[in-house]
Write an enzyme that holds these catalytic residues in place. Sequence first.
Site, PDB file in Angstrom:
ATOM      1  N   ASN A  11       0.818  -1.213   0.000  1.00 19.19           N
ATOM      2  CA  ASN A  11       0.000   0.000   0.000  1.00 19.19           C
ATOM      3  C   ASN A  11       0.852   1.263   0.000  1.00 19.19           C
ATOM      4  OD1 ASN A  11      -2.332  -1.476   0.047  1.00 19.19           O
ATOM      5  ND2 ASN A  11      -2.536  -1.418   2.256  1.00 19.19           N
ATOM      6  N   GLU A  64      -7.599   6.122   9.581  1.00 18.11           N
ATOM      7  CA  GLU A  64      -6.864   5.705  10.771  1.00 18.11           C
ATOM      8  C   GLU A  64      -7.037   6.742  11.869  1.00 18.11           C
ATOM      9  OE1 GLU A  64      -2.326   4.533  12.165  1.00 18.11           O
ATOM     10  OE2 GLU A  64      -2.731   4.894  10.051  1.00 18.11           O
TER      11      GLU A  64
END
Length: 145
Positions: A11, A64
């Site tokens: 990622n 996040e």
Amino acid sequence: QLYCKNVWFMNEMFLGDAIQLCPDLLLLHYDFESFEEVSAVVAEVLHKYAGKYNGYVEVVSCDEAYVEIYVEPEDYTGNDIYGFLYSIAEEIRKDIFKHTECTASVGVGQNKLLAKLGAERVKPDACCVVKDWRHFFDGLSLWKI
């Protein structure tokens, strides 16, 4: 992670590097507006739990965040603080799914690093409570950290 002709992409990999490894890589565009809407709903859920346990939320990115909570002995019964923390993590995860239909990984630890690594370990849809950091790190490669 993406997969393309026996090549794994991380990622964090730069897009240019990924295209060099796999020139026929198919790129899909994000629906940023929807992503922001869902992110805002998740933040609301997290703030609800932070408020319930006299804590606060630190949003790191659109996908996040950290929630610090303060648990008093009267908040849970018995001596199983870790079981209680796991139940809070499960409530948060289920609440996020209820409001967004998105799965979530929740890590619980004594600090951000342990919480993040715990969440990474159970992706894409579970909870991890790190009780003993020595046991948690046993056998874990530095690459994983």
